[in-house]
Structure formats: structure tokens, C-alpha cells
Design a protein around this motif. Structure first.
Motif, PDB file in Angstrom:
ATOM      1  N   LEU A  78       7.786 -68.257 114.214  1.00 45.51           N
ATOM      2  CA  LEU A  78       8.743 -68.126 113.113  1.00 45.51           C
ATOM      3  C   LEU A  78      10.149 -67.831 113.634  1.00 45.51           C
ATOM      4  O   LEU A  78      11.141 -68.360 113.108  1.00 45.51           O
ATOM      5  N   SER A  79      10.257 -67.004 114.653  1.00 48.14           N
ATOM      6  CA  SER A  79      11.556 -66.708 115.250  1.00 48.14           C
ATOM      7  C   SER A  79      12.162 -67.962 115.862  1.00 48.14           C
ATOM      8  O   SER A  79      13.358 -68.233 115.699  1.00 48.14           O
ATOM      9  N   TRP A  80      11.337 -68.756 116.549  1.00 49.30           N
ATOM     10  CA  TRP A  80      11.835 -69.993 117.154  1.00 49.30           C
ATOM     11  C   TRP A  80      12.313 -70.950 116.077  1.00 49.30           C
ATOM     12  O   TRP A  80      13.379 -71.568 116.189  1.00 49.30           O
ATOM     13  N   MET A  81      11.518 -71.082 114.991  1.00 49.18           N
ATOM     14  CA  MET A  81      11.900 -71.991 113.901  1.00 49.18           C
ATOM     15  C   MET A  81      13.181 -71.534 113.230  1.00 49.18           C
ATOM     16  O   MET A  81      14.049 -72.349 112.891  1.00 49.18           O
ATOM     17  N   TYR A  82      13.328 -70.234 113.025  1.00 48.87           N
ATOM     18  CA  TYR A  82      14.546 -69.703 112.411  1.00 48.87           C
ATOM     19  C   TYR A  82      15.762 -70.038 113.274  1.00 48.87           C
ATOM     20  O   TYR A  82      16.789 -70.515 112.766  1.00 48.87           O
ATOM     21  N   ASN A  83      15.639 -69.813 114.587  1.00 43.67           N
ATOM     22  CA  ASN A  83      16.752 -70.129 115.483  1.00 43.67           C
ATOM     23  C   ASN A  83      17.032 -71.630 115.512  1.00 43.67           C
ATOM     24  O   ASN A  83      18.190 -72.046 115.580  1.00 43.67           O
ATOM     25  N   TYR A  84      15.994 -72.439 115.455  1.00 47.64           N
ATOM     26  CA  TYR A  84      16.179 -73.888 115.471  1.00 47.64           C
ATOM     27  C   TYR A  84      16.891 -74.364 114.206  1.00 47.64           C
ATOM     28  O   TYR A  84      17.809 -75.184 114.262  1.00 47.64           O
ATOM     29  N   LEU A  85      16.452 -73.832 113.058  1.00 47.85           N
ATOM     30  CA  LEU A  85      17.053 -74.254 111.798  1.00 47.85           C
ATOM     31  C   LEU A  85      18.481 -73.726 111.642  1.00 47.85           C
ATOM     32  O   LEU A  85      19.280 -74.327 110.927  1.00 47.85           O
ATOM     33  N   ARG A  86      18.797 -72.628 112.294  1.00 49.58           N
ATOM     34  CA  ARG A  86      20.166 -72.092 112.251  1.00 49.58           C
ATOM     35  C   ARG A  86      21.085 -72.817 113.237  1.00 49.58           C
ATOM     36  O   ARG A  86      22.273 -72.563 113.283  1.00 49.58           O
ATOM     37  N   GLY A  87      20.523 -73.719 114.069  1.00 47.76           N
ATOM     38  CA  GLY A  87      21.326 -74.505 114.987  1.00 47.76           C
ATOM     39  C   GLY A  87      21.619 -73.808 116.304  1.00 47.76           C
ATOM     40  O   GLY A  87      22.564 -74.166 116.993  1.00 47.76           O
ATOM     41  N   ARG A  88      20.821 -72.824 116.682  1.00 50.81           N
ATOM     42  CA  ARG A  88      21.077 -72.063 117.917  1.00 50.81           C
ATOM     43  C   ARG A  88      20.449 -72.702 119.146  1.00 50.81           C
ATOM     44  O   ARG A  88      20.629 -72.212 120.239  1.00 50.81           O
ATOM     45  N   HIS A  89      19.698 -73.784 118.989  1.00 53.21           N
ATOM     46  CA  HIS A  89      19.075 -74.539 120.082  1.00 53.21           C
ATOM     47  C   HIS A  89      18.218 -73.661 120.997  1.00 53.21           C
ATOM     48  O   HIS A  89      18.562 -73.427 122.148  1.00 53.21           O
ATOM     49  N   PRO A  90      17.072 -73.180 120.503  1.00 57.40           N
ATOM     50  CA  PRO A  90      16.166 -72.406 121.371  1.00 57.40           C
ATOM     51  C   PRO A  90      15.527 -73.307 122.421  1.00 57.40           C
ATOM     52  O   PRO A  90      15.646 -74.536 122.340  1.00 57.40           O
ATOM     53  N   PRO A  91      14.858 -72.726 123.410  1.00 60.73           N
ATOM     54  CA  PRO A  91      14.229 -73.552 124.455  1.00 60.73           C
ATOM     55  C   PRO A  91      13.224 -74.533 123.868  1.00 60.73           C
ATOM     56  O   PRO A  91      12.403 -74.172 123.032  1.00 60.73           O
ATOM     57  N   GLY A  92      13.301 -75.790 124.278  1.00 59.00           N
ATOM     58  CA  GLY A  92      12.395 -76.812 123.800  1.00 59.00           C
ATOM     59  C   GLY A  92      12.904 -77.584 122.602  1.00 59.00           C
ATOM     60  O   GLY A  92      12.274 -78.536 122.156  1.00 59.00           O
TER      61      GLY A  92
END
Length: 146
Positions: free
Chosen positions: A92-106
């Protein structure tokens, strides 16, 4: 001949250990002896404990084995639930960062996969449109009144 012996004695004196090396060796020897003694005490204590506690273990095994099994299963469930909870939180943390545009690893791999899926869907749509028109013409040829 005396000159040759003096050369050998000179080499022996040259390779003789100094006081720091002797002190290090003595320290190593003493600490090794202490650890060996403690290992012997541990093994002896374990054997005495086994001799004294084995009859009690045999006597109480009808109670201890089911209790141990229940405790093991409960602990396994608790740890697995915690692990699954941590995994869900991480996703969920990864998805939140991805949807916010922060470009998490992967995230670049996800973007690439999404692009490939969209390209494939576009190609399939074009192919279906072409092949559908081809089939429509065949149907018209086979049944002109239809």
C-alpha cells in the motif's frame, strides 16, 4: 667457520619474537585455555541436566507435547499474520507513492509493462478491425442476400 656461525646466530636473533608478540601469544594461549575449560563445563552441565530432567520430561510429556504444539501453532500464526500485515503495508505504501508520482523502486518496470499492454491492445484492436472487415466480406460473398 666462526664467521659462518655468527651469521646463523645473527639470523636467529633477527627472527626472534619481540615482547609484544610474546605477550600476544600468551594472551591467546590463556584465553583459549579459558574457553576450552568453559566448553567442558557447558558439556558437563548439559549432561547432568539431561540425566536429571529426562525422567521429568518423560513423566510430563503427555501434557507438554500438546501444549508445545499449541504454542508453536499460535506463534506461527502470530508471526505469519504480522508478516502478511507488513507485506500489505509495504504494498500500500508503494502504491501510494507511485500514484502520487514519487517514482518508488520498480515503477519504471510498471510503466514499461503498462506501455506494452497498451501497445498490444492497440495491435489486437487493429487486427480485429482488419480481420473483421475480411470476414464481413466473406459473409457477403457466401450469402449475398444476408
Amino acid at each position: 667457520m666462526a664467521d659462518r656461525n655468527q651469521g646463523v646466530m645473527g639470523r636467529i636473533n633477527e627472527n626472534a619474537p619481540n615482547s609484544t608478540q610474546v605477550l600476544g601469544f600468551v594472551t591467546l594461549f590463556v584465553s583459549g585455555a579459558i574457553l576450552l575449560f568453559l566448553t567442558g563445563l557447558t558439556v558437563a552441565g548439559t549432561m547432568v541436566g539431561m540425566v536429571l530432567l529426562t525422567p521429568l520430561l518423560i513423566l510430563f510429556s503427555p501434557i507438554l507435547i500438546p501444549v508445545g504444539t499449541v504454542l508453536f501453532v499460535a506463534a506461527a500464526c502470530l508471526f505469519s499474520a504480522g508478516g502478511f500485515g507488513l507485506a500489505v503495508f509495504s504494498v500500500l505504501s508503494w502504491m501510494y507513492n507511485y500514484l502520487r508520482g514519487r517514482h518508488p523502486p520498480g515503477s519504471d518496470q510498471i510503466d514499461y509493462a503498462r506501455m506494452r499492454i497498451a501497445d498490444t491492445a492497440s495491435h489486437v484492436k487493429d487486427y480485429a478491425r482488419e480481420y473483421g472487415g475480411y470476414l464481413q466480406g466473406k459473409v457477403q460473398d457466401a450469402a449475398p442476400g444476408a
